[in-house]
Design a protein around this motif. Structure first.
Motif, PDB file in Angstrom:
ATOM      1  N   PRO A 108       0.841  -1.208   0.000  1.00 40.22           N
ATOM      2  CA  PRO A 108       0.000   0.000   0.000  1.00 40.22           C
ATOM      3  C   PRO A 108       0.873   1.253   0.000  1.00 40.22           C
ATOM      4  CG  PRO A 108      -0.823  -1.614   1.589  1.00 40.22           C
ATOM      5  CD  PRO A 108       0.491  -2.129   1.105  1.00 40.22           C
ATOM      6  N   THR A 110       0.241   4.247   0.888  1.00 42.47           N
ATOM      7  CA  THR A 110       0.067   5.170   2.008  1.00 42.47           C
ATOM      8  C   THR A 110       0.627   4.642   3.322  1.00 42.47           C
ATOM      9  OG1 THR A 110      -2.143   4.240   2.355  1.00 42.47           O
ATOM     10  CG2 THR A 110      -1.987   6.227   0.992  1.00 42.47           C
ATOM     11  N   ARG A 279      -5.813  -6.051  -3.944  1.00 45.72           N
ATOM     12  CA  ARG A 279      -7.120  -5.448  -3.664  1.00 45.72           C
ATOM     13  C   ARG A 279      -7.128  -4.794  -2.281  1.00 45.72           C
ATOM     14  NH1 ARG A 279     -10.874  -2.418  -3.833  1.00 45.72           N
ATOM     15  NH2 ARG A 279     -13.057  -3.037  -3.568  1.00 45.72           N
ATOM     16  N   GLU A 282      -5.410  -1.504  -2.282  1.00 44.33           N
ATOM     17  CA  GLU A 282      -6.294  -0.456  -2.776  1.00 44.33           C
ATOM     18  C   GLU A 282      -7.230   0.031  -1.668  1.00 44.33           C
ATOM     19  OE1 GLU A 282      -8.323  -2.266  -6.018  1.00 44.33           O
ATOM     20  OE2 GLU A 282      -6.633  -2.069  -7.419  1.00 44.33           O
ATOM     21  N   LEU A 283      -7.764  -0.895  -0.882  1.00 45.65           N
ATOM     22  CA  LEU A 283      -8.663  -0.524   0.204  1.00 45.65           C
ATOM     23  C   LEU A 283      -7.929   0.309   1.259  1.00 45.65           C
ATOM     24  CD1 LEU A 283     -10.562  -3.912   0.686  1.00 45.65           C
ATOM     25  CD2 LEU A 283     -11.489  -1.817  -0.321  1.00 45.65           C
ATOM     26  N   ASP A 285      -5.239   2.211   0.709  1.00 44.98           N
ATOM     27  CA  ASP A 285      -4.932   3.529   0.138  1.00 44.98           C
ATOM     28  C   ASP A 285      -6.178   4.402   0.007  1.00 44.98           C
ATOM     29  OD1 ASP A 285      -2.236   2.958  -0.011  1.00 44.98           O
ATOM     30  OD2 ASP A 285      -2.351   2.183  -2.063  1.00 44.98           O
ATOM     31  N   ALA A 286      -7.348   3.761  -0.048  1.00 45.51           N
ATOM     32  CA  ALA A 286      -8.601   4.519  -0.088  1.00 45.51           C
ATOM     33  C   ALA A 286      -9.090   4.904   1.305  1.00 45.51           C
ATOM     34  CB  ALA A 286      -9.680   3.698  -0.801  1.00 45.51           C
ATOM     35  N   GLY A 287      -8.404   4.431   2.343  1.00 47.48           N
ATOM     36  CA  GLY A 287      -8.794   4.753   3.709  1.00 47.48           C
ATOM     37  C   GLY A 287      -9.878   3.862   4.269  1.00 47.48           C
ATOM     38  N   THR A 288     -10.187   2.761   3.583  1.00 45.20           N
ATOM     39  CA  THR A 288     -11.257   1.859   4.011  1.00 45.20           C
ATOM     40  C   THR A 288     -10.762   0.825   5.010  1.00 45.20           C
ATOM     41  OG1 THR A 288     -12.271   2.133   1.832  1.00 45.20           O
ATOM     42  CG2 THR A 288     -13.054   0.302   3.167  1.00 45.20           C
TER      43      THR A 288
END
Length: 325
Positions: A108, A110, A279, A282-283, A285-288
């Motif tokens: 990730p 972030t 996947r 991605e979650l 990096d999206a803050g989820t």
């Protein structure tokens, strides 16, 4: 390269020199920047006898690709990755580690290396439990009971269930710290496991549909009582002599989950672990989804590794402990 190894069952850790690994056709060689410790590390350390040969443990890492095999297509030198590896190969507690590209994911963006190293093994275990064993779909509802909700895998089961499904999540945690951790990760309800039947029925009077279980010994009869007809358990521990007959009356099922199955047997879908790690990156990096790092130690040394093993073995870890290299 420098590595941390043990030579006897439960023996002391020591620093040794090993050759830098040469990549196989589908391998990455990763310069390790951080590792984390899981219960499997302590179990292997206590149960397997290296018979004097140096054994390097470690089943979580984040780092930078420094070399690739001839058939590698998913990564290039310089890529940042995170991975758990295979229990059949030397572990990650070293300066460099060889891993099949099909079970590694892009780190990730972030997260720091330490934050990323907390995730791979528990992410794979949680994902496979939900989507391969329970066969949950994104539009599914129902109720999931997560035992040990503040542990490494429980933390990821909660997050993935909340992020990707419509399940109602009930977590178990007995201490205030662990209860708050599970709540912060998104559990709808957090209950005490000491009176599991009463506390579960208080928040789910109609029963639960699924149980995620890191502690299965002596619990099958209780799980059978709590689960609805056709309910299922995913177990990740190894209880000896497990009696499953109480599940028969309501046609309930028991599934085993071992995240090393794909690395050990290399089925055609082995790349599924790469895909799920990508996947989840991605979650994140999206803050989820967030890292489950809760404690870090500076330096991959024998002393720090033993300290981390002791923390994990005492059974009270919240989240994950990480060693920065």
């Amino acid at each position: 390269m420098r590595a941390i190894a043990h030579h006897t069952r439960s023996g002391p850790f020591s620093e040794i020199e090993l050759p830098v690994p040469t990549p196989g056709p589908r391998d990455l060689v990763v310069e390790v920047r951080a590792v984390s410790v899981n219960p499997v590390d302590t179990k292997v350390h206590a149960s397997s006898d290296p018979e004097g040969e140096p054994t390097v443990l470690g089943y979580d890492a984040a780092g930078v690709v420094t070399a690739v095999g001839d058939e590698v297509t998913l990564f290039s030198v310089g890529d940042e990755v995170y991975h758990a590896g295979s229990i059949a190969r030397q572990g990650t507690n070293a300066q460099f580690h060889a891993v099949d590209e099909r079970i590694a994911g892009p780190k990730p963006r972030t997260l720091s290396f330490a934050e990323a190293a907390a995730l791979p093994l528990t992410t794979i275990t949680a994902w496979e439990s939900l989507f391969d064993r329970f066969r949950v779909r994104t539009d599914d509802s129902g109720t999931l009971l997560v035992m040990g909700a503040a542990g490494g895998v429980g933390s990821m089961v909660i997050q993935l269930a909340r992020a990707l499904t419509g399940l109602t999540v009930i977590g178990t945690a007995s201490r205030e710290e662990s209860r708050q951790w599970a709540t912060d990760l998104g559990a709808h309800h957090v209950i005490d496991h000491h009176d599991l039947v009463a506390d579960t029925k208080a928040v789910a009077p109609d029963g639960v549909d699924m149980v995620f279980s890191p502690f299965t010994a002596g619990m099958i009869e209780t799980y059978a009582e709590l689960m609805n007809t056709g309910g299922g358990i995913v177990a990740i521990d190894e209880p000896e002599g497990l009696e499953t007959l109480p599940l028969k009356d309501k046609s309930q099922t028991l599934h085993w989950e071992l995240m090393f199955t794909r690395p050990l047997f290399a089925p055609p879908d082995m790349v599924a672990q790469h895909d799920l790690l990508a996947r989840v990156a991605e979650l994140v990096d999206a803050g989820t989804v967030r890292t489950t790092l809760s404690e870090r130690l500076e330096g991959l040394t024998p002393e720090n590794l033993q300290r981390a093993h002791d923390r994990v073995a005492d059974g009270h870890m919240v989240g994950k402990i990480v060693l920065e290299v």
